[in-house]
Every structure is written in structure tokens, then in C-alpha cells.
Write a protein that holds these residues in place. Structure first.
Motif, PDB file in Angstrom:
ATOM      1  N   ALA A 175       0.832  -1.210   0.000  1.00 10.07           N
ATOM      2  CA  ALA A 175       0.000   0.000   0.000  1.00 10.07           C
ATOM      3  C   ALA A 175       0.864   1.258   0.000  1.00 10.07           C
ATOM      4  N   ILE A 176       1.920   1.253   0.826  1.00 11.08           N
ATOM      5  CA  ILE A 176       2.817   2.417   0.891  1.00 11.08           C
ATOM      6  C   ILE A 176       3.492   2.643  -0.457  1.00 11.08           C
ATOM      7  N   GLY A 177       4.044   1.580  -1.020  1.00 10.78           N
ATOM      8  CA  GLY A 177       4.721   1.704  -2.304  1.00 10.78           C
ATOM      9  C   GLY A 177       3.788   2.160  -3.414  1.00 10.78           C
ATOM     10  N   SER A 178       2.582   1.628  -3.433  1.00 10.28           N
ATOM     11  CA  SER A 178       1.618   2.003  -4.464  1.00 10.28           C
ATOM     12  C   SER A 178       1.212   3.465  -4.319  1.00 10.28           C
ATOM     13  N   ALA A 179       1.026   3.911  -3.085  1.00 12.96           N
ATOM     14  CA  ALA A 179       0.651   5.313  -2.853  1.00 12.96           C
ATOM     15  C   ALA A 179       1.758   6.259  -3.305  1.00 12.96           C
ATOM     16  N   VAL A 180       3.007   5.906  -3.009  1.00 11.54           N
ATOM     17  CA  VAL A 180       4.136   6.752  -3.418  1.00 11.54           C
ATOM     18  C   VAL A 180       4.230   6.801  -4.948  1.00 11.54           C
ATOM     19  N   MET A 181       4.019   5.665  -5.596  1.00 15.88           N
ATOM     20  CA  MET A 181       4.039   5.657  -7.059  1.00 15.88           C
ATOM     21  C   MET A 181       2.940   6.538  -7.632  1.00 15.88           C
ATOM     22  N   LEU A 182       1.741   6.466  -7.061  1.00 11.60           N
ATOM     23  CA  LEU A 182       0.640   7.321  -7.517  1.00 11.60           C
ATOM     24  C   LEU A 182       0.984   8.795  -7.350  1.00 11.60           C
ATOM     25  N   ARG A 183       1.582   9.114  -6.209  1.00  9.28           N
ATOM     26  CA  ARG A 183       1.901  10.512  -5.908  1.00  9.28           C
ATOM     27  C   ARG A 183       3.036  11.036  -6.767  1.00  9.28           C
ATOM     28  N   ASP A 184       4.076  10.238  -6.949  1.00  7.53           N
ATOM     29  CA  ASP A 184       5.313  10.750  -7.542  1.00  7.53           C
ATOM     30  C   ASP A 184       5.425  10.532  -9.046  1.00  7.53           C
ATOM     31  N   SER A 185       4.715   9.542  -9.573  1.00  4.77           N
ATOM     32  CA  SER A 185       4.875   9.241 -11.002  1.00  4.77           C
ATOM     33  C   SER A 185       4.066  10.180 -11.886  1.00  4.77           C
ATOM     34  N   GLY A 186       2.967  10.697 -11.360  1.00  5.95           N
ATOM     35  CA  GLY A 186       2.093  11.532 -12.184  1.00  5.95           C
ATOM     36  C   GLY A 186       1.240  10.736 -13.157  1.00  5.95           C
ATOM     37  N   GLU A 187       1.329   9.412 -13.089  1.00 14.30           N
ATOM     38  CA  GLU A 187       0.565   8.562 -14.000  1.00 14.30           C
ATOM     39  C   GLU A 187      -0.873   8.388 -13.511  1.00 14.30           C
TER      40      GLU A 187
END
Length: 270
Positions: A207-219
Motif C-alpha cells: 500500500a505504501i509503495g503504491s501510494a508513493v508511485m501514484l503521488r510521484d509518477s504523475g501517472e
């Protein structure tokens, strides 16, 4: 920062989170005031943060920013006491879930600016999402001051007040939905043969990793999901079952129910 004296009226859980964030951000302690119903709670706040703990009326008289952090059902009696003490050179910041700024305005005799704030419990770990809306007589400068107060707790966003009930449903109550999902996925992990702690650790870190990817990737989330979803693979099989069981529709209905309940609670207290 520090030019304003802030009084947190009703320093319970959310009020203490605000106090803690201001202290950590370097707001001068001599410009922070709290109020508390119980003497032992007052002693606790003094010991923990070094702030003054005063009676409500004295706190309002000593501050130019008054943050109301009581339960919505207690706000009416409090404002009947404090409303006459508020003047137009003070800012009232409401943390009372569901209550519109018009609720506070009817207790105020002068053109006192009111700002409505909805934050959430990740404020406890400085990862809150806080929505800020201007009420009557609140200017851009008042919104900037509110942002300055809540920025130490996480992210802030300005929204029209008409959208605050949706904010309550989406991010105010939002942490509970994620905890519910983690609980369900943990049970699924146990069903699949994993020890509870292993299942919990796997899900939380995912969950943490997925949230960071959502926040930082802009995808877009769809694009990130598609990157995990191979043709005829395990993920698409799971997503098919989620769709078959109406998970997407259930989420839409749940958030609509939360928004409607926010409106009901506001109507009961106004």
C-alpha cells in the motif's frame, strides 16, 4: 510565522494534532494557547507542549486566530459563549466536521472572517490531506494563514465550501476505507495460507509503495494498474472477480452515503 497568536479551543485529538504540528514547525510557544475541559488534560498539554492553557473566554481575548476543535454537537453552546467575544480583527478557523461557516456566522456580531477546514487522521504522522475553504468575510490572506497553520500536518488544498461535504466523504473518512481494505486483504492472505503478520506486512508495504508511485509518477491509476495486469494472468483474474462482485459500484455508493450523512449531521446542528 509567529506573528499570530493561535488559540485551539477544545484541544482534544484533532486540536492536539494541530498544536503539535505548530510546535514542530517552530511556531513560538508563547503564541500558542489551548483550552481543555478537565484540569488533568490542561496539565498534560502544558507539560507536553509548554503552551498556555486558559479558560475559553481568556483564550479568545488573548488570540487573533481562534481554532474551534470541538465536536459538532458541542459547537452551538460554545459559540453562544464565545461569539460575542469575537471581533473582525480575529480569524475563526473551524475544524468541526460537517458544520458550514454560516453556522458560526450566526453567532458573530461583527464581520468576523471564518475559514472551514477538513483534515484527516494521517495528520498524526504528518501526512494529512487538509481542505481549506473561505467563509463569509475571509480573504486570500486568511486562507494563506490557515494553510500556514496546517501545512506542517501534510498537504493542503483550497476548495469552494460547497465541496466540503464531498471532501468529508472522500478524504475525511477515507483512511477508514483503506484500513477496511487492508483488513479484508489480510484475511484473504490467511485464507491463502500466510501467517497473519506476514500477510499484514506484505499488504502494508504494498500500500505504501503504491501510494508513493501514484503521488510521484504523475501517472493515471489506470495506467499503473495496467502495468501490473498481464494478459491471462493472475491480476486480471482477480480484477474480474472484483468487478463481478460490484466493488467499484459499492465504493461509489459508500462515498455517496458518507456525503449524505455529512449533510444530515450538518442539518441536525444548524
Amino acid at each position: 510565522m509567529g506573528m499570530h497568536t493561535v488559540a485551539v479551543v477544545g484541544a482534544g485529538k484533532i486540536g492536539e494534532v494541530l498544536l503539535s504540528g505548530l510546535v514542530k514547525a517552530g511556531w513560538p510557544v508563547d503564541r500558542l494557547i489551548a483550552t481543555a475541559r478537565r484540569p488533568e488534560r490542561a496539565d498534560e498539554l502544558r507539560s507536553r507542549y509548554g503552551v498556555r492553557v486558559l479558560e475559553n473566554a481568556e483564550a479568545v481575548a488573548s488570540a487573533d486566530v481562534v481554532a474551534i476543535a470541538v465536536k459538532p454537537q458541542d459547537a452551538g453552546a460554545l459559540m453562544a459563549e464565545l461569539g460575542p467575544l469575537m471581533s473582525s480583527d480575529k480569524l475563526l478557523v473551524s475544524l468541526c466536521a460537517g458544520l458550514p461557516t454560516s453556522f458560526f456566522a450566526k453567532y458573530l456580531r461583527d464581520e468576523v472572517p471564518v475559514v472551514r477546514v477538513m483534515t484527516n487522521t494521517p495528520a498524526l504522522v504528518d501526512e494529512a490531506m487538509t481542505a481549506i475553504s473561505a467563509g463569509a468575510h475571509a480573504t486570500a490572506a486568511h486562507l494563506s494563514l490557515a494553510e500556514e497553520m496546517f501545512k506542517p500536518l501534510g498537504r493542503t488544498i483550497r476548495l469552494p465550501e460547497s465541496q466540503q461535504d464531498a471532501v468529508t466523504a472522500l478524504s475525511g473518512s477515507g483512511p477508514a476505507y483503506f484500513y477496511f481494505l487492508v483488513e479484508a486483504m489480510t484475511d484473504a492472505g490467511i485464507l491463502l495460507g500466510l501467517p497473519r503478520q506476514v500477510a499484514h506486512d506484505l499488504i502494508v508495504q504494498t500500500a505504501i509503495g503504491s501510494a508513493v508511485m501514484l503521488r510521484d509518477s504523475g501517472e493515471h491509476p489506470v495506467k499503473l494498474r495496467e502495468a501490473v495486469t498481464s494478459p491471462a494472468g493472475t491480476t486480471i483474474s482477480a480484477i474480474r472477480e472484483l468487478e463481478n462482485h460490484g466493488v467499484r459500484a459499492a465504493l461509489l455508493a459508500a462515498l455517496e452515503a458518507a456525503r449524505d450523512r455529512a449533510r444530515e449531521l450538518a442539518a441536525q446542528n444548524t
